[in-house]
Scaffold this active site. Sequence first.
Site, short mmCIF file in Angstrom:
data_model
loop_
_atom_site.label_atom_id
_atom_site.label_comp_id
_atom_site.label_asym_id
_atom_site.label_seq_id
_atom_site.Cartn_x
_atom_site.Cartn_y
_atom_site.Cartn_z
N CYS A 84 0.84 -1.20 0.00
CA CYS A 84 0.00 0.00 0.00
C CYS A 84 0.88 1.25 0.00
CB CYS A 84 -0.96 0.00 1.18
SG CYS A 84 -0.21 -0.33 2.79
N GLY A 85 1.94 1.20 -0.80
CA GLY A 85 2.81 2.37 -0.93
C GLY A 85 3.53 2.70 0.37
#
Length: 288
Positions: free
Chosen positions: A89-90
């Site tokens: 998720c980055g």
Amino acid sequence: MAGSKEIRTKIKSVENTRKITRAMEMVAAAKMRKAQDRMRAARPYAEKIRNVAAHLSRANPEYKHPFLVKRETVKNVGLIVVTSDKGLCGGLNTNVLRLAVNEMKTWEGEGKGLLVCPIGNKGFGFMNRIGAKVQSHLTGLGDTPHIEKLIGTVKAMLDAYVAGEIDAIYLSYNHFINTMKQEPRIEQLLPLSGEQMGTSEGNWDYIYEPDAKKVIDELLLRYIESLVYQAVVENMASEQSSRMVAMKAASDNAKNVINELKLVYNKARQAAITKEISEIVGGAAAIG
């Protein structure tokens, strides 16, 4: 230059990876909408109970709850850190953990003790790796958080506050702004104050039924639980948004890699064809 077979194998591998990232992007987009709806549904309740608690902090009841009493000296600090259970998720978890670590270093530099309560597998693993003292933790919330699961974990920190083991509690999480932007935040949970909660100056008074102690104890406990729940749903909406954006970027990058590999493959194939033609022409010339 790699051979044609190796390039074809690499193209196939990247194409398979792109299929996975595309699927994850679509799943994250579907979950993001549900998470945002859940987050927006929780905001009005959190805002209303915040207003009531803020007014209560200005009131002059016969009973003063420990949550409303500011300690003269802060020797120990409690920190609740909300992260995701899953990765990909980055920089979502990295940003909130970096903010938390910076605050932890500041508190340690001031000689304050520290207890942490990680919510989410990523935060729990990180706090264990850096050797932080974990008071309680919660993992495996799933896609739909339930406040019943949060109560026990949060109560461990509240009990430590009431017992005097910690003198202030902070909450760290990712605040959802929009699909492209999530902001890591640290907010003070305890002790409560009207200034902190944004209420105007002035005295408030209420009539309590059955009695002030029972009402205030229950209200402030619900208030803290609602704040933590709101932080969790905000973080989940941020997680799905960040994952969708990260998977879209991964899919786009995979597409660019595939195009570059196809160009290299075509060049390698053209070079092989040219070499074969040269050999045929050379052989024909030698025979002639």
